[in-house]
Structures are given as C-alpha cells and as structure tokens.
Design a protein around this motif. Structure first.
Motif, mmCIF file in Angstrom:
data_model
loop_
_atom_site.group_PDB
_atom_site.id
_atom_site.type_symbol
_atom_site.label_atom_id
_atom_site.label_comp_id
_atom_site.label_asym_id
_atom_site.label_seq_id
_atom_site.Cartn_x
_atom_site.Cartn_y
_atom_site.Cartn_z
ATOM 1 N N GLY A 23 0.688 -1.076 -0.033
ATOM 2 C CA GLY A 23 -0.246 -0.049 -0.088
ATOM 3 C C GLY A 23 0.977 1.246 0.071
ATOM 4 N N ALA A 24 0.145 2.455 -0.347
ATOM 5 C CA ALA A 24 1.028 3.578 -0.372
ATOM 6 C C ALA A 24 0.206 4.794 0.358
ATOM 7 C CB ALA A 24 0.938 4.223 -1.883
ATOM 8 N N LEU A 25 0.987 5.455 1.127
ATOM 9 C CA LEU A 25 0.546 6.662 1.845
ATOM 10 C C LEU A 25 0.768 7.892 0.680
ATOM 11 C CD1 LEU A 25 2.716 6.536 4.810
ATOM 12 C CD2 LEU A 25 0.539 5.653 4.805
ATOM 13 N N ILE A 26 -0.471 8.445 0.299
ATOM 14 C CA ILE A 26 -0.208 9.513 -0.636
ATOM 15 C C ILE A 26 -0.045 10.913 -0.160
ATOM 16 C CG2 ILE A 26 -1.600 11.020 -2.088
ATOM 17 C CD1 ILE A 26 -1.359 7.966 -3.161
ATOM 18 N N SER A 27 1.153 11.392 -0.619
ATOM 19 C CA SER A 27 1.923 12.683 -0.347
ATOM 20 C C SER A 27 1.603 13.800 -1.229
ATOM 21 C CB SER A 27 3.406 12.519 -0.304
ATOM 22 O OG SER A 27 4.061 13.838 0.034
ATOM 23 N N VAL A 28 1.155 14.866 -1.017
ATOM 24 C CA VAL A 28 1.084 15.928 -1.825
ATOM 25 C C VAL A 28 1.734 17.039 -1.608
ATOM 26 C CG1 VAL A 28 -0.727 17.309 -3.002
ATOM 27 C CG2 VAL A 28 -1.418 15.334 -1.998
ATOM 28 N N GLY A 29 3.229 16.942 -2.128
ATOM 29 C CA GLY A 29 4.136 17.780 -1.701
ATOM 30 C C GLY A 29 4.884 17.734 -0.516
ATOM 31 N N GLY A 30 4.723 16.724 0.198
ATOM 32 C CA GLY A 30 5.052 16.588 1.568
ATOM 33 C C GLY A 30 6.761 15.851 1.590
ATOM 34 N N THR A 31 7.081 15.487 0.486
ATOM 35 C CA THR A 31 8.355 15.018 0.446
ATOM 36 C C THR A 31 9.336 15.534 -0.827
ATOM 37 O OG1 THR A 31 8.081 13.115 -1.271
ATOM 38 C CG2 THR A 31 7.366 12.860 1.121
ATOM 39 N N THR A 32 10.464 15.067 -0.632
ATOM 40 C CA THR A 32 11.492 15.623 -1.773
ATOM 41 C C THR A 32 11.465 14.735 -3.060
ATOM 42 O OG1 THR A 32 13.215 14.582 -0.823
ATOM 43 C CG2 THR A 32 12.981 16.960 -0.120
ATOM 44 N N LEU A 33 10.778 13.597 -3.072
ATOM 45 C CA LEU A 33 10.607 12.675 -4.028
ATOM 46 C C LEU A 33 10.051 13.420 -5.202
ATOM 47 C CD1 LEU A 33 9.138 9.644 -2.322
ATOM 48 C CD2 LEU A 33 11.669 10.145 -2.908
ATOM 49 N N MET A 34 10.477 13.046 -6.581
ATOM 50 C CA MET A 34 9.969 13.316 -7.801
ATOM 51 C C MET A 34 8.226 12.888 -7.895
ATOM 52 S SD MET A 34 12.208 15.347 -9.583
ATOM 53 C CE MET A 34 11.573 15.323 -11.053
ATOM 54 N N PRO A 35 7.499 13.962 -8.515
ATOM 55 C CA PRO A 35 6.445 13.446 -8.577
ATOM 56 C C PRO A 35 6.208 12.405 -9.510
ATOM 57 C CG PRO A 35 6.634 15.939 -8.932
ATOM 58 C CD PRO A 35 7.916 15.481 -8.894
ATOM 59 N N GLY A 36 5.190 11.481 -8.946
ATOM 60 C CA GLY A 36 4.906 10.185 -9.789
ATOM 61 C C GLY A 36 5.984 9.153 -9.240
ATOM 62 N N SER A 37 6.941 9.556 -8.319
ATOM 63 C CA SER A 37 7.980 8.194 -7.753
ATOM 64 C C SER A 37 7.462 8.013 -6.354
ATOM 65 C CB SER A 37 9.172 8.727 -7.822
ATOM 66 O OG SER A 37 9.286 10.095 -6.944
ATOM 67 N N TYR A 38 7.871 6.709 -5.913
ATOM 68 C CA TYR A 38 7.683 6.108 -4.486
ATOM 69 C C TYR A 38 8.855 5.755 -3.939
ATOM 70 C CZ TYR A 38 7.146 2.370 -7.704
ATOM 71 O OH TYR A 38 7.465 1.354 -8.702
ATOM 72 N N GLU A 39 8.782 5.528 -2.765
ATOM 73 C CA GLU A 39 9.835 5.218 -1.775
ATOM 74 C C GLU A 39 9.187 4.242 -0.704
ATOM 75 O OE1 GLU A 39 13.463 6.909 0.586
ATOM 76 O OE2 GLU A 39 13.209 7.560 -1.530
ATOM 77 N N LEU A 40 10.220 3.222 -0.486
ATOM 78 C CA LEU A 40 9.704 2.130 0.666
ATOM 79 C C LEU A 40 10.140 2.648 1.917
ATOM 80 C CD1 LEU A 40 8.352 -0.578 1.196
ATOM 81 C CD2 LEU A 40 10.495 -1.480 1.149
ATOM 82 N N LEU A 41 8.988 2.780 2.888
ATOM 83 C CA LEU A 41 9.535 3.142 4.245
ATOM 84 C C LEU A 41 9.381 1.845 5.126
ATOM 85 C CD1 LEU A 41 7.020 6.217 4.765
ATOM 86 C CD2 LEU A 41 9.420 6.046 3.838
ATOM 87 N N THR A 42 10.591 1.706 5.920
ATOM 88 C CA THR A 42 10.678 0.290 6.669
ATOM 89 C C THR A 42 10.559 0.560 8.099
ATOM 90 O OG1 THR A 42 13.043 0.384 6.690
ATOM 91 C CG2 THR A 42 12.147 -0.929 4.845
ATOM 92 N N SER A 43 10.478 1.906 8.407
ATOM 93 C CA SER A 43 10.515 2.279 9.885
ATOM 94 C C SER A 43 9.852 3.608 9.934
ATOM 95 C CB SER A 43 11.768 2.310 10.732
ATOM 96 O OG SER A 43 12.655 3.453 10.212
#
Length: 464
Positions: A23-43
């Motif tokens: 599943g994915a937590l939807i971020s709208v400008g809350g991270t420095t990731l490029m729009p349309g990209s995703y990253e795994l959070l393990t903690s």
C-alpha cells in the motif's frame, strides 16, 4: 558412451504474490521525491530523510481584509486554485494559522483576514495542509504496528484536483500489465480529498468485483453522506474523533492493519471488525449514541472502545467497505483472484517445460488444472478466507448452474470443469486456439460475528 542418459527438467512453485501487502501513503508535496515516484518506508524514521521543507515567505501584507503572500521561490500550484495551507513562524503571530488560499501567480497567493495584524517583522514559512498530513499518516501507521513496510507515493505539490488527476494516471499505468506487475493494492489518501468530486469519480472507476484497487478515506460527520450514498465496494471510509492529537491520522491505523495480513495456515486472517487499534483516539460514546449508530448503518468506520468486552483497548468499528460488505469479504475475493490466476499460470508454464509430465489440452490436462485450482482454494480455507470445504465437479455449464441455483453447493468452495468432449463440441474453434474457458468456481468468503442476540428467560418456578 553412457549407459544411462538423464534428461533434467525443473518444476518451480510460484513465488507468493505480495500485492495484498502493498500500500501507499499519498503525499501531496510533503516529500522531496519526484512527482509520480515512490519510496519504501521500513520504519517511522525513514520519512525524515525525504521530508520536504516548508516554503519560505519573502513578503506579506494586509490590505482591505485581504492578505497577499509572496514566496521566495515559485510554487507548483495552479493559478486560481484554492489550496488549504498552514502559515507558521510569522511575527506578528496573527498571520500564523490555517487558511484556504487563492493562488494568484507562480509565487504568490491571497486569503481573507478581517483584522489587520500589522506590519510583518519576521518572515515565516508556508506548507500545504496535505503536505503536513504525510507526517501524521506516517506516525499513526507505525504506531499501529511495525511488521509491514509501506510506500510513500509523491504526487507533487498540487491542488487536490490536480493531485487526483496525477493519482489516476499513476493507477492506470500501475494496473496496465495486470496484477502480476501491479505495485499497490490500497492507498491512504489526504483528508482534503473527502469533498473533491473528481476523487469520487476516480474511485468509481475501480468498483468492479475484479478491480484490485482500494482507497482508505477520511470523511467527516457533515460530509459522509455523499460517500455512503455511493456504496463504493472499494472504499474504506471512516471519521475521526472530534478531538485528536496533532500527530494523529486515524485511518492510518486500519490501513496498516489491512496490510499486515499475512495469510497462512498458522497465521489466519481475522475479521476486520473490532480489531484492536493503537495510537488513535476513540470517538466518545457519551451523548453520541444516535450518531454512532447512524455511522454504522451507513458503513462509516470509526475508532471505538472494547469496553463492552471488559477490555480497555481501542478497536475498529466495524470494518466495512461502503457497500456494506466486511473488508475481509473483498480481501478474500482479491486473494482468490490473484492466487487462482498465478497458480493456474504456473501449472501451464511448468507443463510446457517438462518432458516427464507435459500439460496438454485433453481430458487429463483439464483435470490437472482443476486439481491445481482446488489446491488453491484449500489454502484459502486453511488461511481463514473461504468458508466450507472444497468440492470438484465435472458438469456442463448449464447443469452446474442449475445445481448451484438449487443450493447444492451452499457453504462450499466448488470448482467445476466442463468435460473436454462437451466443451469442444460446444466451442469447436477454442481447441484450435488452445483456449479453454470451462473452469468456474463458487466460493463464500468467511466473515466474523458483528451482532449476537441471546434470549434469556427468567422463571419463578423453583425446582420445577
């Protein structure tokens, strides 16, 4: 010359699908990731390394009940859009707060403020409400449990309408190659999307029984009726308590609990209704009995307490999708769809790569595929997903349908395989194409108790 020659072929079992755990937590400008990209959070701490900084304010002034704010750098919001933001760090303090602003150009916006705060002496920063929510999602998600990693999907610093459009594009690309390559099963969306009409349209596009896309939505007491009337089978909607902590995002708890399911014979999937919830605030029952009953009647979830069972835990009430079905119902349907497809494809592929036991389009081959499907359903039963016992039948489709309508297979998991001769006579061109559409299954997802009525009779006849 060798006396014995060995031909080696390899038969491999399928690698278990991870889709239902993704599943994915939807971020709208809350991270420095490029729009349309995703990253795994393990903690919980993983989000810190990609969290976006607030936008710095270069100037701010008040005139005739309107505040105009100019930023140091251009933003990505659409001109004319209405965007909820939070301003902080300003002096005087009267400028600080949460506002819904109107975007005027590429680096400024305006909002209404009736009283003049005075000249600004210290410039602060601004961030969207949606951008800040990713921090709340992350905190509550990990408070519920640490046994399941989760992705954060960045859509960009956009208005709600533009962000929904970006998610729609992402999902279309994600599902284009089928569930074997699909990345995400469920999405936890920002609160602001509750009243966003385009999001309801997006959710409506994935309401078919075979759609493997689910949304966890936060709604409110004043707006939930618009969701309830739609009866979306793919939307898990809930309201938060009137007062919650600054770091809480209540629907992140059931979202985590849904992803934490890990079906196996020794780790069965429990009902979603009344699961313990952690790191969240319960909706106060005092004075809200009628309201909470209305929420349940409309399949709107909320955080309650387990006091009725003599427990002090918080729990989820009542784990339903908006169509009234328990979350487990559609979870079981998705599990069956994913695993039947994978196991049958595995049987076909392995059957084309062995000289010992190749798979052919013949009566024995059809029986072999049916047995593989039966094995899959047996696993579903042992995992707590499917009701009853497994039954195999070899009937024409008309005969199978007639038996099913009579209730012959009620409470059982049944796979019917239309016999080879019957099928090929009715579908003569299918054999030449290597196509067989004679397998069908009937399953009943398991569900838990949600209401019990106990009849107690009190008598005055002693010793009768």
């Amino acid at each position: 010359m060798a006396i014995v020659n060995i031909n080696v072929s390899v038969t491999n079992p399928p690698k278990p699908s991870q889709l239902l755990k993704s599943g994915a937590l939807i971020s709208v400008g809350g991270t420095t990731l490029m729009p349309g990209s995703y990253e795994l959070l393990t903690s919980k701490d993983d989000l810190k390394t990609i969290s976006a900084l607030p936008k710095q304010i270069s100037s701010i002034f008040w005139s005739e009940n309107v505040v105009t704010v100019t930023l140091d750098e251009p933003h990505e919001w659409e001109v004319g859009a209405r965007v909820p933001v939070v301003i902080s760090g300003m002096v005087p303090d009267a400028y600080n707060g949460a506002y819904t602003v109107t975007i005027g150009s590429t680096n400024d916006f305006t909002f209404t403020l009736l009283a003049d705060p005075g000249e600004a002496t210290v410039m602060g920063a601004v961030s969207t409400v949606a951008a800040g929510e990713i921090q709340q999602m992350n905190t509550t998600y990990w408070a519920q449990g640490t046994n399941r990693a989760v992705y954060v999907l960045e859509l960009g610093d956009l208005s709600s309408t533009a962000a929904v459009t970006a998610l729609s594009k992402f999902i279309d690309e994600d599902i284009s190659l089928g569930n074997t390559y699909q990345k995400f099963f469920s999405y936890l969306v920002p609160r602001e999307w509750d009243t966003e009409a385009t999001f309801k349209t997006l959710a409506n596009n994935y309401t078919s029984p075979g759609s493997l896309v689910k949304f966890f939505v936060t709604t409110t007491i004043s707006t939930y009726a618009a969701w309830a009337s739609g009866k979306y089978p793919n939307v898990f909607a809930g309201v938060e308590a009137p007062v919650i902590g600054a770091t809480e995002y209540s629907m992140a708890a059931p979202f985590q609990s849904s992803l934490a399911n890990d079906p196996s014979s020794s780790n069965m999937v429990p009902p979603m209704a009344f699961r313990f919830m952690y790191g969240v605030t319960d909706y106060p029952p005092a004075g809200n009995g009628k309201l909470l009953k209305a929420l349940q009647d409309n399949n709107i979830n909320y955080i309650g307490t387990a006091a009725e069972g003599g427990l002090s835990n918080k729990m989820l009430v009542a784990g339903h999708m908006l169509d009234g079905m328990p979350f487990n119902y559609w979870y079981s349907v998705a599990w069956c769809a994913i695993n039947l497809e994978m196991d049958l494809a595995n049987e076909v592929i392995n059957g084309s790569n062995t000289t010992v036991n190749p798979l052919y389009y013949e009566p024995q081959g059809i029986s072999r595929l049916q047995r593989r499907g039966l094995k899959t359903l047996r696993s579903g039963i042992s995992y707590g997903l499917i009701l009853g016992q497994v039954i195999d039948t070899q009937l024409s489709q008309d005969a199978f349908n007639e038996a099913y309508e009579k209730g012959t297979y009620a409470g059982s998991a049944v796979i019917n395989a239309v016999p080879f001769a019957n099928y090929t006579s009715l579908n003569p061109s299918d054999y030449a194409d290597g196509k067989y559409s004679g397998l069908s299954a009937v399953v009943t997802p398991k569900r838990g108790f949600e209401s019990i009525t106990f009849n107690l009779n009190v008598t005055n006849f002693v010793g009768a």
